[in-house]
Design an enzyme around this catalytic site. Structure first.
Site, short mmCIF file in Angstrom:
data_model
loop_
_atom_site.label_atom_id
_atom_site.label_comp_id
_atom_site.label_asym_id
_atom_site.label_seq_id
_atom_site.Cartn_x
_atom_site.Cartn_y
_atom_site.Cartn_z
N ILE A 1 1.76 4.73 1.62
CA ILE A 1 0.79 5.56 2.33
C ILE A 1 0.13 4.70 3.40
O ILE A 1 -0.24 3.55 3.13
CB ILE A 1 -0.28 6.11 1.36
N HIS B 1 0.85 -1.20 0.00
CA HIS B 1 0.00 0.00 0.00
C HIS B 1 0.88 1.24 0.00
O HIS B 1 0.99 1.89 1.04
CB HIS B 1 -0.91 0.00 1.22
N GLU C 1 -8.65 2.72 12.72
CA GLU C 1 -8.42 1.73 13.77
C GLU C 1 -7.63 2.32 14.93
O GLU C 1 -7.93 2.06 16.10
CB GLU C 1 -7.71 0.50 13.21
N GLY D 1 -6.12 4.16 5.15
CA GLY D 1 -7.14 4.87 5.93
C GLY D 1 -7.73 4.03 7.04
O GLY D 1 -8.00 4.52 8.13
N VAL D 2 -7.93 2.73 6.77
CA VAL D 2 -8.51 1.87 7.80
C VAL D 2 -7.60 1.74 9.01
O VAL D 2 -8.08 1.59 10.14
CB VAL D 2 -8.89 0.47 7.25
#
Length: 145
Positions: free
Chosen positions: A56, A50, A64, A59-60
């Site tokens: 990067i 990723h 979290e 987003g998850v």
């Protein structure tokens, strides 16, 4: 204000490497407001995919980390800490304003906005330096293990 290191955090939430995304936590207002910190090292496992040559933080992972911060803030007030767990119920209005790159130190700020019985609602924000990188509203439930 209460400052919790990684060992104290591990006593409050069940997450462990590679899925523990906070390194330290400050309880600003017991059971209601807290902030945690994490520097995402360039060797993080998720950067490999990723994204290759353009890493990067997903987003998850940011969401979290906010939820883990909220879990610490709430768990610190529970009487039977070892017999209870904090579980996600919903995520709303998640926004990702700027990418989080390797070696960024991120501050995760959470504030409880509502609590009815065993359900807690939070507003979470993530900052790099003083710049807002992400925000979300989320709720979680306290359950027995």
């Amino acid at each position: 204000m209460m400052h919790l290191n990684i060992e104290k955090i591990k006593k409050l939430i069940p997450h462990r490497k590679p899925f523990l995304f906070i390194d330290e936590c400050k309880i600003i207002q017991k059971g209601k407001i807290g902030e945690s910190f994490r520097t995402f090292d360039e060797a993080e496992y998720f950067f490999e995919g990723h994204f290759p040559n353009n890493p990067i933080v997903p987003g998850v992972v940011i969401i979290e980390a906010m939820a883990q911060t909220a879990g610490v803030v709430v768990s610190e007030t529970l009487i039977n800490k070892n017999d209870q767990s904090v579980l996600f119920m919903s995520i709303n209005k998640a926004k990702f304003r700027r990418p989080v790159l390797p070696n960024y130190k991120i501050k995760f700020y959470v504030e409880m906005t509502n609590n009815i019985k065993n359900v807690y609602k939070f507003l979470g924000k993530a900052y790099h330096n003083d710049s807002l990188v992400s925000e979300a509203e989320f709720s979680a439930m306290i359950t027995s293990k």
